[in-house]
Design an enzyme around this catalytic site. Sequence first.
Site, mmCIF file in Angstrom:
data_model
loop_
_atom_site.group_PDB
_atom_site.id
_atom_site.type_symbol
_atom_site.label_atom_id
_atom_site.label_comp_id
_atom_site.label_asym_id
_atom_site.label_seq_id
_atom_site.Cartn_x
_atom_site.Cartn_y
_atom_site.Cartn_z
ATOM 1 N N GLY A 23 -2.035 12.460 -8.446
ATOM 2 C CA GLY A 23 -3.148 13.372 -8.727
ATOM 3 C C GLY A 23 -2.960 13.984 -10.104
ATOM 4 O O GLY A 23 -1.853 14.382 -10.463
ATOM 5 N N MET B 101 4.316 12.358 -4.559
ATOM 6 C CA MET B 101 5.132 12.701 -3.400
ATOM 7 C C MET B 101 6.505 12.024 -3.373
ATOM 8 O O MET B 101 7.185 12.085 -2.358
ATOM 9 C CB MET B 101 4.344 12.387 -2.115
ATOM 10 C CG MET B 101 3.015 13.143 -2.062
ATOM 11 S SD MET B 101 1.989 12.784 -0.612
ATOM 12 C CE MET B 101 2.929 13.560 0.684
ATOM 13 N N GLU B 102 6.894 11.373 -4.464
ATOM 14 C CA GLU B 102 8.175 10.629 -4.431
ATOM 15 C C GLU B 102 9.029 10.751 -5.694
ATOM 16 O O GLU B 102 10.268 10.738 -5.608
ATOM 17 C CB GLU B 102 7.911 9.111 -4.207
ATOM 18 C CG GLU B 102 7.282 8.746 -2.891
ATOM 19 C CD GLU B 102 5.757 8.853 -2.907
ATOM 20 O OE1 GLU B 102 5.168 8.854 -4.025
ATOM 21 O OE2 GLU B 102 5.157 8.964 -1.826
ATOM 22 N N ASP C 23 -6.913 10.641 -8.712
ATOM 23 C CA ASP C 23 -7.731 11.793 -8.282
ATOM 24 C C ASP C 23 -7.250 13.008 -9.064
ATOM 25 O O ASP C 23 -6.250 12.926 -9.772
ATOM 26 C CB ASP C 23 -7.548 12.024 -6.764
ATOM 27 C CG ASP C 23 -6.098 12.252 -6.393
ATOM 28 O OD1 ASP C 23 -5.422 11.290 -6.026
ATOM 29 O OD2 ASP C 23 -5.619 13.399 -6.523
ATOM 30 N N GLU D 293 0.051 -0.381 -4.543
ATOM 31 C CA GLU D 293 0.636 0.132 -5.782
ATOM 32 C C GLU D 293 1.623 -0.849 -6.424
ATOM 33 O O GLU D 293 2.120 -0.599 -7.515
ATOM 34 C CB GLU D 293 1.332 1.473 -5.512
ATOM 35 C CG GLU D 293 0.342 2.559 -5.068
ATOM 36 C CD GLU D 293 1.031 3.842 -4.632
ATOM 37 O OE1 GLU D 293 0.756 4.886 -5.243
ATOM 38 O OE2 GLU D 293 1.842 3.808 -3.687
HETATM 39 N N1 ADE Z 1 -0.841 10.868 -4.985
HETATM 40 C C1 ADE Z 1 -2.083 10.586 -5.426
HETATM 41 N N2 ADE Z 1 -2.860 11.674 -5.385
HETATM 42 C C2 ADE Z 1 -2.099 12.677 -4.899
HETATM 43 C C3 ADE Z 1 -2.349 14.026 -4.605
HETATM 44 N N3 ADE Z 1 -3.547 14.566 -4.806
HETATM 45 N N4 ADE Z 1 -1.339 14.778 -4.088
HETATM 46 C C4 ADE Z 1 -0.119 14.221 -3.866
HETATM 47 N N5 ADE Z 1 0.165 12.940 -4.118
HETATM 48 C C5 ADE Z 1 -0.814 12.170 -4.626
#
Ligand code: ADE
Length: 270
Positions: free
Chosen positions: A98, A208-209, A232, A29
């Site tokens: 995501g 997540m951050e 995604d 990343e």
């Molecule tokens: N980072 C990338 N895709 C993610 C997802 N589906 N859930 C949490 N963090 C992500």
Amino acid sequence: MNSTKNATSNATKDAAVRPLGVLAALPEELGDLIAAMQAESGVVTRTHGKRDYHVGTVHGVPCVVTLARIGKVAAAATTSALIHEFDVEAIVFTGVAGGVGASVHIGDIVVGDTLLQHDMNAEPLFPRFEIPLLGRARFDADRALSQALADACERFVEQEGTALATHFRTATPRVHRGLVISGDQFVASAQAVAALRAAQPDALAVEMEGAAIAQVCHEYGVPCAVVRTISDTADEHASTSFASFLTDIAGTYSTGILKRFLVAYASTSR
Ligand code: ADE
């Protein structure tokens, strides 16, 4: 990581200038950022709290570049170190996420104007999502920094988006701005996405951050900005889509966006 301990004088020449902190969760990343720093100024690497902090100049900007690893605690700890050990003047986070918003597709880019921790729940002591004793659930990214980041994303899409789309057989990427939500979960089901949308209808992306970084930066008065490329759509295909996006394309996005952002940042008077 291919970095040297002995930087050239460029890396440290402007001791009075506070560096910019550049942060990602995973090496893919960061794109070519550390290699570009190595070529431009040399890199001084300092290890602190089991993380390597790479200090030098990249695209004309004195920077400290590091990897937070995954999750809110990791991100908060790294952000705190950037502030206290390196006295960064601002923090930019780059990575993948995501897609949660209905109009957000794989390959799009989201700049997080506002961030929220979707797994914070201290009910009944505090309202759902509110960070206890801070009296708020949402943290704003810095406006000017986010605008500069969004401008860099627009230029990247304009100049490289068509080639990227052709190469990876996707639609031309779009740049979105709005709410990014963070939690200590990799979201990977349509049911979980529906729950997140019901709770936060304006959420564009989940990761997540970001909201942890925004909270720490808020508490210390340090400007921050977050950019996320959509790897995604957080559904049942999320883990395979995430893995291939990370390997194949994430670095191309980060390299292209950060280069344009930093070149513009270097030319602003600070
Ligand atoms: N980072 C990338 N895709 C993610 C997802 N589906 N859930 C949490 N963090 C992500």
